[in-house]
Design an enzyme around this catalytic site. Structure first.
Site, mmCIF file in Angstrom:
data_model
loop_
_atom_site.group_PDB
_atom_site.id
_atom_site.type_symbol
_atom_site.label_atom_id
_atom_site.label_comp_id
_atom_site.label_asym_id
_atom_site.label_seq_id
_atom_site.Cartn_x
_atom_site.Cartn_y
_atom_site.Cartn_z
ATOM 1 N N TRP A 183 0.842 -1.211 0.000
ATOM 2 C CA TRP A 183 0.000 0.000 0.000
ATOM 3 C C TRP A 183 0.865 1.243 0.000
ATOM 4 O O TRP A 183 0.578 2.218 -0.702
ATOM 5 C CB TRP A 183 -0.974 -0.020 1.175
ATOM 6 C CG TRP A 183 -1.903 -1.188 1.117
ATOM 7 C CD1 TRP A 183 -2.010 -2.201 2.035
ATOM 8 C CD2 TRP A 183 -2.841 -1.511 0.071
ATOM 9 N NE1 TRP A 183 -2.957 -3.113 1.627
ATOM 10 C CE2 TRP A 183 -3.476 -2.718 0.435
ATOM 11 C CE3 TRP A 183 -3.202 -0.893 -1.133
ATOM 12 C CZ2 TRP A 183 -4.458 -3.324 -0.357
ATOM 13 C CZ3 TRP A 183 -4.178 -1.504 -1.928
ATOM 14 C CH2 TRP A 183 -4.797 -2.694 -1.537
ATOM 15 N N ASP A 205 -2.169 6.685 6.096
ATOM 16 C CA ASP A 205 -3.176 5.721 5.650
ATOM 17 C C ASP A 205 -3.414 4.759 6.813
ATOM 18 O O ASP A 205 -2.554 3.956 7.136
ATOM 19 C CB ASP A 205 -2.636 4.981 4.408
ATOM 20 C CG ASP A 205 -3.517 3.810 3.990
ATOM 21 O OD1 ASP A 205 -4.596 3.614 4.574
ATOM 22 O OD2 ASP A 205 -3.101 3.080 3.059
ATOM 23 N N LYS A 256 -12.137 -2.260 6.414
ATOM 24 C CA LYS A 256 -11.256 -3.078 7.248
ATOM 25 C C LYS A 256 -11.668 -3.027 8.729
ATOM 26 O O LYS A 256 -11.375 -3.936 9.467
ATOM 27 C CB LYS A 256 -9.801 -2.639 7.123
ATOM 28 C CG LYS A 256 -9.291 -2.516 5.707
ATOM 29 C CD LYS A 256 -8.946 -3.833 5.071
ATOM 30 C CE LYS A 256 -8.696 -3.738 3.585
ATOM 31 N NZ LYS A 256 -7.775 -2.676 3.178
HETATM 32 C C1 LIG Z 1 -7.095 -2.222 1.863
HETATM 33 C C2 LIG Z 1 -6.103 -1.160 2.007
HETATM 34 C C3 LIG Z 1 -5.975 -0.135 1.048
HETATM 35 C C4 LIG Z 1 -6.807 -0.087 -0.216
HETATM 36 O O1 LIG Z 1 -8.080 0.294 0.095
HETATM 37 P P1 LIG Z 1 -9.202 0.456 -1.047
HETATM 38 O O2 LIG Z 1 -10.322 1.025 -0.240
HETATM 39 O O3 LIG Z 1 -9.463 -0.902 -1.582
HETATM 40 O O4 LIG Z 1 -8.683 1.387 -2.061
HETATM 41 C C5 LIG Z 1 -5.041 0.848 1.266
HETATM 42 N N1 LIG Z 1 -4.263 0.845 2.356
HETATM 43 C C6 LIG Z 1 -4.353 -0.118 3.297
HETATM 44 C C7 LIG Z 1 -3.472 -0.067 4.490
HETATM 45 C C8 LIG Z 1 -5.269 -1.144 3.151
HETATM 46 O O5 LIG Z 1 -5.369 -2.104 4.086
#
Ligand SMILES: *Cc1c(COP(=O)(O)O)cnc(C)c1O
Length: 357
Positions: free
Chosen positions: A102, A169, A193
């Site tokens: 990511w 993030d 998540k």
């Molecule tokens: C799942 C995830 C993403 C991607 O998220 P999307 O909503 O599918 O774009 C980005 N960063 C992390 C840490 C993730 O776990």
């Protein structure tokens, strides 16, 4: 219905009572004799949902004055680009710590706008640790982190001390532990998540930090567009926001973030203790950087794979296979996963040892 122990990495388990309320709202929302799916996002009933969801985020994370909470679309993957557009003036520099897939994707997007300085990376060991002991160049406009590395199973246990603003993030560990929001100029997280279903992305942004990245930000990517319109510039993803609101209500009712953090620690302690004790298993990541959300581990003897896979499936465990870039197993223990589900997995690991060890 058989109880399934759902270790899915995302979209993932949500509380059962949230599923029940959410399904009711599809049939008859707020006794309107209308579905939540067929009313205007400008109706009083939906505006209340949006306001409540934003207020719950502020309350549960102690969001300080001066920060705005938005529910947008595009996933965290569009967040990579939005972070850069809103905080990085064209051709200026930004510092990134590369702790996995990511982060790598976030770096790629920021490189479209300016110049990324990769201050540290754990790619040399397939991202199985969190880098330490690096400097952060003062010419960087910000430092970007991925707080929890969903795929590799590492997590920042301490955030770096930085003189430049931090953007983070937090897709896979938001609401799992207490955080000091004032340390960040931007936090963003895909809902699926730990907060709700796929389809909305949470942004917590320090308003005074915006407006310094140039005037050529596409309207939909400019966070100020959405702040001005209270997260309703265009039709918001009404259902994911509603279900997120229900999940946040559930969290509040169950003691909020401090209480869930304790449970998350107990779940992680239980599983990692078994991974370390049981000679048939070993952890993938550096112990001090282990994620409380996603535990990655492998069999010490690959020939037991068929037996182990059959046993956990028999125990109604779902979603335990590791990501293809790591292999082995990944147990995602998000907020709604009960401790009992972790005990079931630990029991299966012990049973494998008794049979084959
Ligand atoms: C799942 C995830 C993403 C991607 O998220 P999307 O909503 O599918 O774009 C980005 N960063 C992390 C840490 C993730 O776990």
């Amino acid at each position: 219905m058989t109880k399934v122990h759902n270790y899915s990495a995302g979209p993932c388990i949500l509380p059962q009572e949230v599923f029940e309320k959410a399904s009711q709202a599809v049939l008859n929302f707020n006794d309107l004799n209308l579905s939540i799916l067929e009313i205007s996002h400008r109706s009083k009933d939906f505006v209340e949902v949006m306001e409540k969801a934003r207020a719950l985020v502020k309350e549960l994370l102690n969001v300080p004055e001066g920060y705005q909470v938005l529910f947008l679309q595009g996933g965290a993957s569009l967040g990579f680009l939005k972070a850069a557009y809103n905080f990085l003036p064209p051709r200026e520099k930004a510092a990134y710590i590369n702790t996995g897939s990511w982060s790598t994707k976030a770096i790629k997007e920021a490189n479209r706008i300016g110049e990324v300085i990769e201050v540290a990376s754990s790619e040399d060991k397939n991202f199985n640790y969190i880098p330490k002991g690096y400097g952060i160049p003062s010419e960087a406009k910000y430092l970007h982190l991925t707080s929890n590395n969903t795929i590799f199973g590492t997590q920042f246990k301490q955030f770096p001390i930085s003189r430049v603003p931090i953007l983070c993030d937090m897709s896979s560990d938001i609401f799992s532990q207490e955080i000091d929001v004032s340390k960040f100029d931007l936090i963003y997280a895909g809902a699926q998540k730990n907060m709700g279903p796929a389809g909305t992305t949470l942004y917590i942004v320090k308003e005074s930090a915006l407006g310094k990245a140039g005037d050529n930000i596409p309207t939909m990517l400019d966070l100020r567009t959405h702040i001005k319109k209270d997260s309703m510039f265009n039709t918001p993803p009404v259902y994911p926001i509603y279900v997120s609101m229900l999940t946040l209500e559930w969290l509040k009712k169950n003691g909020g973030v401090p209480a869930i953090a304790k449970q998350n620690q107990a779940k992680a302690d239980l599983l990692y203790a078994e991974i370390d004790r049981n000679p048939l298993f070993e952890g993938v990541t550096a112990k001090e950087d282990r994620s409380n959300m996603n535990a990655t581990f492998v069999l010490t003897n690959e020939s037991l794979k068929e037996d182990f896979d059959a046993m956990w499936k028999e125990a109604n465990i779902n979603g335990l296979n590791g990501h293809r870039s790591v292999g082995g197993y990944r147990a995602s223990m998000y907020n709604a996963l009960p401790l009992e589900s972790v005990q079931v997995l630990v029991d299966v690991m012990k049973e494998l040892e008794n049979k084959k060890g």
